[in-house]
Design an enzyme around this catalytic site. Structure first.
Site, PDB file in Angstrom:
ATOM      1  N   PHE A  54       0.768  -1.143   0.046  1.00  0.00           N
ATOM      2  CA  PHE A  54       0.043   0.022   0.007  1.00  0.00           C
ATOM      3  C   PHE A  54       0.802   1.287   0.007  1.00  0.00           C
ATOM      4  O   PHE A  54       1.852   1.248   0.691  1.00  0.00           O
ATOM      5  CB  PHE A  54      -0.935   0.037   1.172  1.00  0.00           C
ATOM      6  CG  PHE A  54      -1.920  -0.996   1.189  1.00  0.00           C
ATOM      7  CD1 PHE A  54      -3.368  -0.766   0.716  1.00  0.00           C
ATOM      8  CD2 PHE A  54      -1.768  -2.139   1.960  1.00  0.00           C
ATOM      9  CE1 PHE A  54      -4.260  -1.792   0.776  1.00  0.00           C
ATOM     10  CE2 PHE A  54      -2.924  -3.389   2.037  1.00  0.00           C
ATOM     11  CZ  PHE A  54      -3.896  -2.682   1.353  1.00  0.00           C
ATOM     12  N   ASP A  55       0.318   2.229  -0.594  1.00  0.00           N
ATOM     13  CA  ASP A  55       0.908   3.634  -0.516  1.00  0.00           C
ATOM     14  C   ASP A  55       0.453   3.878   0.794  1.00  0.00           C
ATOM     15  O   ASP A  55      -0.742   3.846   1.022  1.00  0.00           O
ATOM     16  CB  ASP A  55       0.595   4.534  -1.590  1.00  0.00           C
ATOM     17  CG  ASP A  55       0.563   6.002  -1.174  1.00  0.00           C
ATOM     18  OD1 ASP A  55       1.941   6.404  -1.181  1.00  0.00           O
ATOM     19  OD2 ASP A  55      -0.067   6.669  -1.092  1.00  0.00           O
ATOM     20  N   LYS A  56       1.155   4.825   1.743  1.00  0.00           N
ATOM     21  CA  LYS A  56       1.102   5.044   3.195  1.00  0.00           C
ATOM     22  C   LYS A  56      -0.037   6.432   3.216  1.00  0.00           C
ATOM     23  O   LYS A  56      -1.115   6.256   3.660  1.00  0.00           O
ATOM     24  CB  LYS A  56       2.128   4.967   3.777  1.00  0.00           C
ATOM     25  CG  LYS A  56       1.811   5.312   5.428  1.00  0.00           C
ATOM     26  CD  LYS A  56       2.887   5.275   6.256  1.00  0.00           C
ATOM     27  CE  LYS A  56       3.708   6.818   6.403  1.00  0.00           C
ATOM     28  NZ  LYS A  56       4.743   7.145   7.122  1.00  0.00           N
TER      29      LYS A  56
END
Length: 220
Positions: A54-56
């Site tokens: 995931f992109d945070k």
């Protein structure tokens, strides 16, 4: 035999089954906030997924980072931390104003808060900025920004970005052992995102930024 009979007797059923299944699966996934790119092939490949990355920022977090910790490097000079901040902050402000990155916005907000708390200090910085000029501004994805600032005839080279890129392996030359320990703790124990500002390979300010995790993130 059953499949052969179905194909011969009613090929349309099989021809419609796949697009119908893709349509239904796409509709259900959209309701859950999941978008597939690639249609049926992507859905079929999803069965074999074992790891999801995931992109945070803004995905697992609220997307509103804020500076919650700061370390000022003191090894490479004889100035106190306040003097270093007064040198670095207006230069960082100039460079970060050229970026749209959410971390840049958070640092600008932090510096603005420092200026408000400092009273008349803001006026002195603004006067200096009127005589300042930025050049060689470059934003490097995944690393940070660099630029050259000419302030009142003096040239300053600035790097702002990831720890590894901004410090260029000079951690021990710019930070004391105690300062490095604090930076390590911010990153490893507190989970802060670090943004390092280096001016003239001498003055260093490390910003630790935190971003609130979305309530629904753990269930993901």
């Amino acid at each position: 035999f059953a499949v052969e009979t179905m194909v011969i007797a009613c090929p349309c059923a099989l021809g419609l089954a796949t697009p119908t299944a893709v349509m239904v699966a796409s509709r259900v996934s959209t309701k859950l906030g999941i978008l597939f790119r690639g249609g049926g092939a992507a859905l079929e490949a999803a069965e074999g997924v074992r790891t999801v990355v995931f992109d945070k920022t803004g995905t697992l977090t609220m997307g509103s980072p804020a500076v919650t910790a700061v370390v000022v490097g003191t090894r490479a000079h004889s100035l106190n931390t306040t003097a270093v901040v007064n040198i670095v902050s207006p230069l960082v402000e100039m460079v970060e104003a050229e970026s749209r990155h959410p971390l840049a916005s958070a640092i600008l907000d932090y510096i603005a808060a420092l200026d408000r708390a400092g009273g008349g200090e803001r006026g002195e910085r603004s006067a200096g900025k009127r005589k300042a000029r930025l050049s060689e501004v470059e934003e490097l994805p995944g690393r940070g920004m660099r630029a050259v600032a000419n302030v009142d005839g003096a040239e300053h080279r600035i790097r702002i970005g990831s720890r590894a890129w901004a410090l260029r392996g000079m951690d021990s030359k710019l930070l004391t052992d105690f300062e490095m320990t604090k930076v390590d703790r911010f990153e490893q124990e507190n989970g802060l995102t670090l943004v390092v500002a280096v001016v003239n390979d001498t003055y260093v300010v490390v910003y630790g930024l935190d971003d609130m995790v979305r309530p629904e993130a753990p269930s993901v």
